[in-house]
Scaffold this motif. Sequence first.
Motif, short mmCIF file in Angstrom:
data_model
loop_
_atom_site.label_atom_id
_atom_site.label_comp_id
_atom_site.label_asym_id
_atom_site.label_seq_id
_atom_site.Cartn_x
_atom_site.Cartn_y
_atom_site.Cartn_z
N ALA A 136 -11.06 30.81 43.58
CA ALA A 136 -9.84 31.63 43.56
C ALA A 136 -9.72 32.40 42.25
N ALA A 144 2.69 32.26 41.67
CA ALA A 144 2.62 31.39 42.84
C ALA A 144 1.94 30.06 42.52
N CYS A 145 0.95 30.08 41.64
CA CYS A 145 0.23 28.86 41.30
C CYS A 145 0.53 28.37 39.88
N HIS A 146 0.84 29.27 38.98
CA HIS A 146 0.94 28.91 37.56
C HIS A 146 2.36 28.80 37.05
N ASN A 173 -14.31 28.03 39.93
CA ASN A 173 -13.06 28.08 40.67
C ASN A 173 -13.08 29.39 41.45
N ILE A 207 -2.78 22.64 37.80
CA ILE A 207 -2.89 24.07 37.49
C ILE A 207 -2.04 24.31 36.24
N CYS A 253 0.37 35.72 39.81
CA CYS A 253 -0.05 34.49 39.12
C CYS A 253 0.98 33.38 39.30
#
Length: 98
Positions: free
Chosen positions: A72, A33-35, A70, A45, A31
């Motif tokens: 992803a 990586a994006c959050h 979404n 995000i 998680c």
Amino acid sequence: MSFAAVAAGLAAAPAHAAADRALGEYLSAECAACHMGSAPKAGAIPALAGMPADQFTALMMTYRRGERDNAAMGNVAKQLSEEDIAALAAYYAGLKAP
């Protein structure tokens, strides 16, 4: 590492409690990586740290059911078990919000 790989590795691991924060911490690596964001920004995000567990769980379930658009997150939510989601929810709820 993909969520599928993480899930496969966990299948061979001993059973965990529904809200096992250690499992949540382990799963959160994907998680992050994006959050990892800090301050929330409109349309960005969201950071997950400090999110109430019930809110996190409800959001993940809306992605799983396809009620939120979404791709992803829909894929992620479908690959996680309910126990995985509970563990992630417990982990993020226990972190200090940005």
